[in-house]
Design an enzyme around this catalytic site. Sequence first.
Site, PDB file in Angstrom:
ATOM      1  N   ASP A  80       0.862  -1.193   0.000  1.00 21.54           N
ATOM      2  CA  ASP A  80       0.000   0.000   0.000  1.00 21.54           C
ATOM      3  C   ASP A  80       0.887   1.228   0.000  1.00 21.54           C
ATOM      4  O   ASP A  80       1.827   1.324   0.788  1.00 21.54           O
ATOM      5  CB  ASP A  80      -0.932   0.016   1.207  1.00 21.54           C
ATOM      6  CG  ASP A  80      -2.101   0.981   1.005  1.00 21.54           C
ATOM      7  OD1 ASP A  80      -3.246   0.594   1.238  1.00 21.54           O
ATOM      8  OD2 ASP A  80      -1.859   2.142   0.590  1.00 21.54           O
ATOM      9  N   CYS A  83     -17.692  23.402 -22.407  1.00 22.65           N
ATOM     10  CA  CYS A  83     -18.642  24.524 -22.393  1.00 22.65           C
ATOM     11  C   CYS A  83     -19.692  24.376 -21.290  1.00 22.65           C
ATOM     12  O   CYS A  83     -20.223  25.359 -20.801  1.00 22.65           O
ATOM     13  CB  CYS A  83     -19.293  24.701 -23.763  1.00 22.65           C
ATOM     14  SG  CYS A  83     -20.167  23.251 -24.297  1.00 22.65           S
TER      15      CYS A  83
END
Lengths: 648, 347
Positions: free
Chosen positions: A43, A168
């Site tokens: 990890d 947009c």
Amino acid sequence: MDSDLKTEAIKRAKVLMVGAGGIGCELLKTLALSGFQDIHIIDMDTIEVSNLNRQFLFRQSHVGQSKAKVARDAVLRFMPQICITPYHANVKDPEFNVDFFKQFNVILNGLDNLDARRHVNRLCLAAEVPLVESGTTGFLGQVTVHIKGRTECYECQPKPTPKTYPVCTITSTPSKFVHCIVWAKDLLFAKLFGDRNQENDLFVHTGDGSDSVKPTDDIFERGLDEVSVQYGRKIYDHVFGYNIEVALANEETWKNRRRPRPIFLGDVLPEKLILQNGNLEKNCLTEDLSLSAMPSLGLNNSQEIWSLAENSRLFLEALRLFIERRGKDIGSLTFDKDDQLAIEFVTAAANIRASSFGIPLHSLFDAKGIAGNIVHAVATTNAIIAGLIVIEAIKVLEADFQNCRMTYCLEHPCQKMLLMPVEPFEANKSCYVCSETPLLLEVNTQTSTLRDFVDKIVKNKLGMSFPLIMQGATLIFEGGDDLEEDVAANYALNLDKVLTALPAPVTSGSMLTIEDLQQELSCHINIKHREEFDEEKEPDRMVLLGWTTPEKKSQGVSNGENTTAAIPAAPEAINKSEEVEVAAEISRTRRKRSEISETTGDQETFQILPDTDAKNSMDPQEVEDDDYENDLVVLDENPEASKKRRLQ
Amino acid sequence: MAKPIYARAVADRLSLREGRLRIKMDGEELTAQETALYDRQIRVWGVDAQKRLSKAQILVSGLNGTSVEFCKNIVLAGVGSLTLMDDRLVTEDALQANFLIPRDETVYSGRSLSELCCESLRDFNPMVRVLAEKGDLAQCEMEFFDKFDVVVVTGCSLKTKIEINEKCRKRAKRIAFYAIECRDSCGEIFVDLQNYTYAQKKSDGTAECHLSYLSLEDAILIPWRNLPRKVSKLYFAMRVIEKFELSEGRNPGELSNCDLPAVLKLRKELCDAQSLNESHVPETLLERILVAGPMLYPPVCPILGGILGQEVIKAISGKGDPLKNFFYFDAADGKGVVEDISNPSSI
């Protein structure tokens, strides 16, 4: 005796766990209690406060330390005689190659992101080691088993890739709160506090292609003698007032849309309050990440939805604190969900914008969840899933493949079941990862560059980190840090060329071979030229086909997975503001592939797609938050049951 | 016309209040520390549920691999307090599947399970009061029960479970009762929420939902032939085993392969009396349970402890459909099944 055999298989086994988070902590404990003697665990993360409610091997005093190492020490305290080998590292690091994977009898995933899951899947296929994969979200979870040659691989079903929004929608026509968050976080925050040299599409598009607003760029420069209050007001009026006014001038945009309302500071707050706002010097700590604008404004409940006036004051105060207390960071800040002031600024800005566009405002707590892609997580589901992983792992070790199952943990019983086992599916013959089937790419070969192809398809869609791209026998691109300088320069040149202009031109009918040496994965893509793309629906301006069934329109976006099975979904939850979309087509009798997408409204990973001319493509890593442990999928047995529910 | 509707609305609201566990709420907000620690789960069940959790008082009698899983879950979730009762000293069997006890004889010798588990659990979440209480719950005074909102029992005889269940029912205060038992790779959870009302989430809002639970004694008295078809075989197997243990004066798990003939004889008697075909209680299943004796298949513990944790969280928060009224898991087929064992008339 049966149980002795079982014990023997467990004792001899060498297993690799990937992930020491929510599922990982539970899994390591359960493996140890079940008699496993040799466990390796990888990890890369360190422990954070918000982990402590479920990652029970960790304490407050461990915050900042390696998860893998602390988890090992905690388990050895009650199981001292076993061997646990921790790696505080990224599973994608080159040391964890196919040979590394080959030493294990089974790989157990407790991961929190799609990218790493896909990577591990490929290494497992290459190393021919069985994989037990898992994920949870809130009360839902799943465990699946993937064995090369016997079952489907993790990628046999298309996985939703990060949600993208057309530029947009973000800059000009937001219709959901998440659009406002993306604007506030990726555009405004980045513009004000991040790298100024990055191109940034903060400006309202006027729609006629003339970037008439752009020249005002230096509005964001703060004059040397400019007081932060004045500066704040200038920014506020510019982005929430002036820019909206400019946008309104383009009637075409608003023909079928609700017109936004320009908001100027003077309309929201009385003059006195604006001046006073920045002068309340109290309660703010100087520590970087806990610096907060809330106390001085009397805002203390982050669950509350604040008014436009309150958000405006928060905006000004957060901006002031950034300038006055964290001035040295300005220009290099990136958004971090654990940065309190950044969250406050983004919440305030998103709410003011939402107010302008008639979108309901949200609390800081909710805004943080959306901006940080924070996922729901509880200890109980992780514990259950860990138990199920171990049960499957033991079957794999005993070579009892007949009895391997995928198991779904449901919130509401389905056919009386809360835990529902399903037979694993066969491999998908058109899967480009575990079969050799070529993919098909529709692309405008005259306008799309090799860079577009590498970023949008090879990295984003195919999940390759160090790709090698060949057209016939000609090598046209190679990724990696260890290239010769002149070779690298040559590839860099290629990147900006359109496909037809490459040394070995890529045109309709070409076949590209893409390889990732670390993953030992190779696949072929047939190219088909296409002239036009729909900006809204196909913002990538490329469409990758041939990989199982086409994805449903509901771009599933849990950070994770998408799978197959026959289970009824009832993820109607205690979950707050969770939007779950369940779609399925199934048959229980013959193994048909069902498709499902589970969308959790507030765990979307998103990125804005740059316009074709703006090349500020964001680093995908940046939008992939690491703090979730889950994903899952829920399916429905009932073909009619494609339904969308808004859960409270 | 308006009046009766109004009256019904009031009555509904009252019954809703009645039907939930009466957690004392004093309207306090969560502290910043709590909000930070519980952030991820508040995103699952909301602030109100978290506040109710922080006021809830839980009692667990009997500590084994399954109940310590439950304890871990509920302490992490942030309940108000957790009281543990189990005066047994640590033995090899008791250590099994228990991650709360360090494998160090100098630490555990001479100390009770409840003391040792209490110590470890406190560490998991400093905001939860974890206490160890001495004594036998079945012998405790009625008033003792009033301290709790939820009582969980495991590792005791059927008779003891029934007694404790009855005591919980007799108190004016609503006390949720759960019994949980794992055997080999199977497990059973029993739930008694008495008359329970909660807000059920629907796609179009919430609807008030009433559930009427039977006591353990009444539930297992329901004639087997009245049960719905296809009831889990584990339901019958657990009844046979439990009855056998009771008749022999043994605790759960005090079994071995030698008991098989006697257990099969009991199976025949019970099945005959209930007019149930013996195939509903497979010999292989009974044998599996007997052979295992006190040994558990470890991965089953987090599964049962996890389901129980979720159920208790649901009952305290009043959110989510609670399980009614038995739950079974068997690692052999991987199914986790809910069985509603109620009188057909009372469903």
